[in-house]
Write a protein that holds these residues in place. Sequence first.
Motif, PDB file in Angstrom:
ATOM      1  N   ALA A  69     -48.717 119.805  19.636  1.00 40.96           N
ATOM      2  CA  ALA A  69     -49.698 118.803  19.203  1.00 40.96           C
ATOM      3  C   ALA A  69     -51.104 119.237  19.627  1.00 40.96           C
ATOM      4  O   ALA A  69     -51.265 119.966  20.608  1.00 40.96           O
ATOM      5  N   PRO A  70     -52.116 118.769  18.903  1.00 36.35           N
ATOM      6  CA  PRO A  70     -53.483 119.221  19.170  1.00 36.35           C
ATOM      7  C   PRO A  70     -54.093 118.675  20.453  1.00 36.35           C
ATOM      8  O   PRO A  70     -53.625 117.680  21.008  1.00 36.35           O
ATOM      9  N   SER A  71     -55.160 119.316  20.873  1.00 34.07           N
ATOM     10  CA  SER A  71     -55.959 118.839  21.994  1.00 34.07           C
ATOM     11  C   SER A  71     -56.594 117.508  21.613  1.00 34.07           C
ATOM     12  O   SER A  71     -57.083 117.337  20.494  1.00 34.07           O
ATOM     13  N   LEU A  72     -56.600 116.592  22.531  1.00 33.56           N
ATOM     14  CA  LEU A  72     -57.284 115.326  22.322  1.00 33.56           C
ATOM     15  C   LEU A  72     -58.655 115.324  22.982  1.00 33.56           C
ATOM     16  O   LEU A  72     -59.509 114.528  22.620  1.00 33.56           O
ATOM     17  N   VAL A  73     -58.865 116.201  23.928  1.00 35.80           N
ATOM     18  CA  VAL A  73     -60.172 116.263  24.584  1.00 35.80           C
ATOM     19  C   VAL A  73     -61.126 117.186  23.826  1.00 35.80           C
ATOM     20  O   VAL A  73     -62.334 117.057  23.947  1.00 35.80           O
ATOM     21  N   GLY A  74     -60.584 118.075  23.037  1.00 32.81           N
ATOM     22  CA  GLY A  74     -61.434 118.968  22.254  1.00 32.81           C
ATOM     23  C   GLY A  74     -61.999 118.299  21.016  1.00 32.81           C
ATOM     24  O   GLY A  74     -63.053 118.679  20.525  1.00 32.81           O
ATOM     25  N   ARG A  75     -61.288 117.296  20.533  1.00 34.45           N
ATOM     26  CA  ARG A  75     -61.715 116.600  19.316  1.00 34.45           C
ATOM     27  C   ARG A  75     -61.204 115.162  19.353  1.00 34.45           C
ATOM     28  O   ARG A  75     -60.326 114.771  18.597  1.00 34.45           O
ATOM     29  N   ALA A  85     -54.005 105.760  14.956  1.00 37.16           N
ATOM     30  CA  ALA A  85     -53.063 106.877  15.106  1.00 37.16           C
ATOM     31  C   ALA A  85     -51.982 106.555  16.134  1.00 37.16           C
ATOM     32  O   ALA A  85     -50.802 106.792  15.891  1.00 37.16           O
ATOM     33  N   VAL A  86     -52.377 106.013  17.274  1.00 39.91           N
ATOM     34  CA  VAL A  86     -51.405 105.735  18.334  1.00 39.91           C
ATOM     35  C   VAL A  86     -50.474 104.588  17.933  1.00 39.91           C
ATOM     36  O   VAL A  86     -49.260 104.685  18.111  1.00 39.91           O
ATOM     37  N   LEU A  87     -51.022 103.547  17.402  1.00 37.52           N
ATOM     38  CA  LEU A  87     -50.199 102.378  17.083  1.00 37.52           C
ATOM     39  C   LEU A  87     -49.399 102.549  15.789  1.00 37.52           C
ATOM     40  O   LEU A  87     -48.247 102.136  15.714  1.00 37.52           O
ATOM     41  N   ALA A  91     -49.180 111.430  10.296  1.00 34.04           N
ATOM     42  CA  ALA A  91     -48.515 112.595   9.710  1.00 34.04           C
ATOM     43  C   ALA A  91     -49.591 113.507   9.143  1.00 34.04           C
ATOM     44  O   ALA A  91     -50.478 113.065   8.421  1.00 34.04           O
ATOM     45  N   GLU A  92     -49.529 114.750   9.537  1.00 33.19           N
ATOM     46  CA  GLU A  92     -50.532 115.714   9.077  1.00 33.19           C
ATOM     47  C   GLU A  92     -49.850 117.066   8.929  1.00 33.19           C
ATOM     48  O   GLU A  92     -49.271 117.579   9.889  1.00 33.19           O
ATOM     49  N   GLY A  93     -49.924 117.635   7.758  1.00 28.81           N
ATOM     50  CA  GLY A  93     -49.261 118.913   7.538  1.00 28.81           C
ATOM     51  C   GLY A  93     -47.775 118.786   7.768  1.00 28.81           C
ATOM     52  O   GLY A  93     -47.130 117.893   7.241  1.00 28.81           O
ATOM     53  N   GLY A  94     -47.241 119.664   8.580  1.00 26.68           N
ATOM     54  CA  GLY A  94     -45.809 119.645   8.869  1.00 26.68           C
ATOM     55  C   GLY A  94     -45.447 118.875  10.116  1.00 26.68           C
ATOM     56  O   GLY A  94     -44.287 118.849  10.511  1.00 26.68           O
ATOM     57  N   SER A  95     -46.419 118.235  10.772  1.00 27.44           N
ATOM     58  CA  SER A  95     -46.096 117.510  12.005  1.00 27.44           C
ATOM     59  C   SER A  95     -46.336 116.014  11.829  1.00 27.44           C
ATOM     60  O   SER A  95     -47.111 115.596  10.971  1.00 27.44           O
TER      61      SER A  95
END
Length: 135
Positions: A69-75, A85-87, A91-95
């Motif tokens: 999963a991506p960085s949350l502090v970078g973006r 998103a949390v609640l 879905a984005e791409g294959g994840s």
Amino acid sequence: MAGLLQIFCPAVLSFAVGAGASAQDAAAPGKFYRVVDGKVDARTYDGFRRYHAGCDRCHGPDGVGSTFAPSLVGRLPDIEAFRRAVLGGRAEGGSAMKGFAGDPNFAPYVDDIYAYLQARADGALGRGRPGRLQP
């Protein structure tokens, strides 16, 4: 004169230090966190705990991301996008990330988690367990 300085200077110095601390204690506009001398407010500390109770499994320690999963502090998104998103999940791409709206361990604490990640993203808070401000 020296005697008067000894009497009044500690009081003036104490007032100046106290006034400075109060100004630092107030959260900046648009910020969900407070960091003073490396210590965080209760909301941000709770966000750290909640993040590390579940989010770090995918988003890595301290929000820096992982191969999963991506960085949350970078973006870090704005608070409304983060809540959605949390609640609701994402879905984005294959994840995909499931939504946590029904999870009592995360749903009520989304803003706390955001406060922690915002402090990390802003560079106001380093990696690792933060100290806690006393109420």
